[in-house]
Design a protein around this motif. Structure first.
Motif, PDB file in Angstrom:
ATOM      1  N   LEU A  91      54.737  51.574  24.494  1.00  0.00           N
ATOM      2  CA  LEU A  91      54.490  51.845  25.903  1.00  0.00           C
ATOM      3  C   LEU A  91      53.128  52.504  25.996  1.00  0.00           C
ATOM      4  N   ALA A  92      52.262  51.934  26.814  1.00  0.00           N
ATOM      5  CA  ALA A  92      50.900  52.428  26.925  1.00  0.00           C
ATOM      6  C   ALA A  92      50.529  52.611  28.381  1.00  0.00           C
ATOM      7  N   ASP A  93      49.594  53.520  28.617  1.00  0.00           N
ATOM      8  CA  ASP A  93      49.147  53.761  29.979  1.00  0.00           C
ATOM      9  C   ASP A  93      47.629  53.794  30.022  1.00  0.00           C
ATOM     10  N   GLY A  94      47.086  53.673  31.222  1.00  0.00           N
ATOM     11  CA  GLY A  94      45.652  53.727  31.377  1.00  0.00           C
ATOM     12  C   GLY A  94      45.258  53.612  32.833  1.00  0.00           C
ATOM     13  N   ALA A  95      43.967  53.790  33.100  1.00  0.00           N
ATOM     14  CA  ALA A  95      43.431  53.696  34.453  1.00  0.00           C
ATOM     15  C   ALA A  95      42.769  52.344  34.642  1.00  0.00           C
ATOM     16  N   VAL A  96      43.232  51.609  35.644  1.00  0.00           N
ATOM     17  CA  VAL A  96      42.700  50.276  35.929  1.00  0.00           C
ATOM     18  C   VAL A  96      42.631  50.072  37.437  1.00  0.00           C
ATOM     19  N   ALA A  97      41.975  48.984  37.854  1.00  0.00           N
ATOM     20  CA  ALA A  97      42.014  48.591  39.256  1.00  0.00           C
ATOM     21  C   ALA A  97      43.434  48.154  39.589  1.00  0.00           C
ATOM     22  N   PRO A  98      43.842  48.255  40.862  1.00  0.00           N
ATOM     23  CA  PRO A  98      45.244  47.992  41.227  1.00  0.00           C
ATOM     24  C   PRO A  98      45.788  46.644  40.766  1.00  0.00           C
ATOM     25  N   SER A  99      44.964  45.627  40.659  1.00  0.00           N
ATOM     26  CA  SER A  99      45.463  44.290  40.297  1.00  0.00           C
ATOM     27  C   SER A  99      45.235  43.938  38.831  1.00  0.00           C
ATOM     28  N   ASP A 100      44.700  44.874  38.053  1.00  0.00           N
ATOM     29  CA  ASP A 100      44.339  44.569  36.668  1.00  0.00           C
ATOM     30  C   ASP A 100      45.385  45.052  35.678  1.00  0.00           C
TER      31      ASP A 100
ATOM     32  N   PRO B 119      36.271  55.288  43.044  1.00  0.00           N
ATOM     33  CA  PRO B 119      36.813  53.944  43.271  1.00  0.00           C
ATOM     34  C   PRO B 119      38.336  53.977  43.281  1.00  0.00           C
ATOM     35  N   ARG B 120      38.929  52.934  43.813  1.00  0.00           N
ATOM     36  CA  ARG B 120      40.387  52.893  43.884  1.00  0.00           C
ATOM     37  C   ARG B 120      40.931  52.502  42.510  1.00  0.00           C
ATOM     38  N   LEU B 121      41.514  53.486  41.852  1.00  0.00           N
ATOM     39  CA  LEU B 121      42.081  53.266  40.532  1.00  0.00           C
ATOM     40  C   LEU B 121      43.545  53.682  40.532  1.00  0.00           C
ATOM     41  N   VAL B 122      44.315  53.047  39.674  1.00  0.00           N
ATOM     42  CA  VAL B 122      45.719  53.420  39.530  1.00  0.00           C
ATOM     43  C   VAL B 122      46.000  53.753  38.068  1.00  0.00           C
ATOM     44  N   HIS B 123      47.027  54.530  37.885  1.00  0.00           N
ATOM     45  CA  HIS B 123      47.529  54.820  36.545  1.00  0.00           C
ATOM     46  C   HIS B 123      48.659  53.833  36.287  1.00  0.00           C
ATOM     47  N   ARG B 124      48.481  52.965  35.290  1.00  0.00           N
ATOM     48  CA  ARG B 124      49.436  51.887  35.026  1.00  0.00           C
ATOM     49  C   ARG B 124      50.118  52.103  33.683  1.00  0.00           C
ATOM     50  N   VAL B 125      51.411  51.871  33.648  1.00  0.00           N
ATOM     51  CA  VAL B 125      52.191  51.954  32.414  1.00  0.00           C
ATOM     52  C   VAL B 125      52.707  50.559  32.089  1.00  0.00           C
ATOM     53  N   GLU B 126      52.523  50.130  30.853  1.00  0.00           N
ATOM     54  CA  GLU B 126      52.965  48.803  30.434  1.00  0.00           C
ATOM     55  C   GLU B 126      53.841  48.880  29.183  1.00  0.00           C
ATOM     56  N   VAL B 127      54.762  47.925  29.098  1.00  0.00           N
ATOM     57  CA  VAL B 127      55.564  47.704  27.896  1.00  0.00           C
ATOM     58  C   VAL B 127      54.879  46.619  27.078  1.00  0.00           C
ATOM     59  N   LEU B 128      54.779  46.838  25.776  1.00  0.00           N
ATOM     60  CA  LEU B 128      54.157  45.864  24.875  1.00  0.00           C
ATOM     61  C   LEU B 128      55.091  45.606  23.705  1.00  0.00           C
ATOM     62  N   HIS B 129      55.318  44.334  23.414  1.00  0.00           N
ATOM     63  CA  HIS B 129      56.102  44.013  22.224  1.00  0.00           C
ATOM     64  C   HIS B 129      55.692  42.647  21.689  1.00  0.00           C
TER      65      HIS B 129
END
Length: 301
Positions: free
Chosen positions: A143-152, A266-276
């Motif tokens: 599980l990883a997180d990061g700052a990206v644009a809302p659609s990225d 800029p409009r950024l979001v904090h996104r969390v993703e599952v990776l496997h």
């Protein structure tokens, strides 16, 4: 290029020492020297200075290629290994600090409760380490997180196929000490904070180079460095006036002495993703399914 020689070269650079690299790799110092000499002869360029031990200009260029190449080799070995063996009794999870949300903790606990004999472990680490763990098989799921644009999506290395999908997304915010002059603002512009004092905490907050890229400006100089994945420890430094940091808006909720002010531009979001891996173990697949958002969820995949 011989992969083992390349691995030795990276170890020498990382440890700034031939003898320390030898200990880390389980070689003699003579063998390490022979590997470096053979690699330099193959590439017809000096790669490492000896006193002090540091990469030359050519060595620096090679280092940019070496890490991705070695990661891809390790990922290929792990990917092929999954075809002939499984680990049904294990669920190893690598997780960045910002991705270990209450929802994730609850899902891991539910999977463990449903399978009492399952050996479950959760390791908190930086994003690069978490992704590498999923690629090389030391973790069954990351599980990883990061700052990206809302659609990225999150940027990932192209080392091997990984299945990735988002499970959470919220506005990005700047963490300030409660007494900071900007703590009462409703929102902040990232570019306006380029000259502020920041904490360089790449494993516990948004890395400063990502803030520079997002703001399209220089600056964001570190007031101090923080090497670790303990988010609470980072918040303690922020509260004490050690510098600013960027993280999910709600990450510091309830932490004394810290205020999170959202970014307006800029409009950024904090996104969390599952990776496997594309062929996950059964426990990893079960956890991924438990984490996957429903059709009415707020995160995309």
């Amino acid at each position: 290029m011989d992969p083992q020689q390349l691995r030795t070269f990276v170890a020498v650079v990382d440890h700034s020492s031939f003898s320390a690299a030898a200990r880390a790799l389980g070689y003699t110092q003579s063998a390490v020297s022979q590997h470096i000499a053979a690699l330099e002869a193959d590439l017809e360029a000096p790669l490492v200075t000896r006193r002090p031990v540091a990469p030359t200009e050519a060595g620096g260029r090679l280092l940019e290629h070496a890490r991705p190449l070695l990661l891809r080799l390790d990922a290929a070995r792990a990917d092929l290994g999954r075809l002939r063996r499984t680990r049904p009794g294990r669920l190893a999870v690598a997780c960045t600090p910002g991705a270990l949300t209450p929802a994730v903790a609850e899902a891991v606990t539910r999977v463990r409760t449903a399978s009492p004999r399952l050996a479950v472990s959760v390791r908190v680490c930086g994003r690069d380490e978490a992704v590498e763990a999923a690629l090389t098989g030391t973790a069954d799921l990351a599980l990883a997180d990061g700052a990206v644009a809302p659609s990225d999506p999150l940027p990932l290395p192209e080392a091997a196929p990984l299945t990735a999908f988002g499970i959470a997304q919220e506005p990005l915010a700047v963490l300030l000490p409660a007494g900071h002059p900007l703590a009462g603002r409703p929102a902040l512009r990232l570019a306006d904070l380029a000259a502020a004092r920041w904490i360089d905490a790449p494993d516990a907050a948004v890395p400063l180079d990502e803030l520079r890229a997002a703001a399209r400006t220089d600056g964001f100089g570190p007031q101090l460095g923080y090497a670790g994945a303990d988010f609470r420890g980072l918040c303690a430094l922020v509260a004490a006036g050690g510098g600013l940091a960027a993280a999910a808006r709600d990450a510091a909720r309830g932490v004394a002495g810290v205020v999170a002010v959202p970014l307006s531009a800029p409009r950024l979001v904090h996104r969390v993703e599952v990776l496997h891996p594309r062929t996950p173990t059964a426990p990893a697949a079960g956890l991924a399914e438990a984490l996957r958002p429903t059709a009415s969820g707020t995160a995309g995949g």
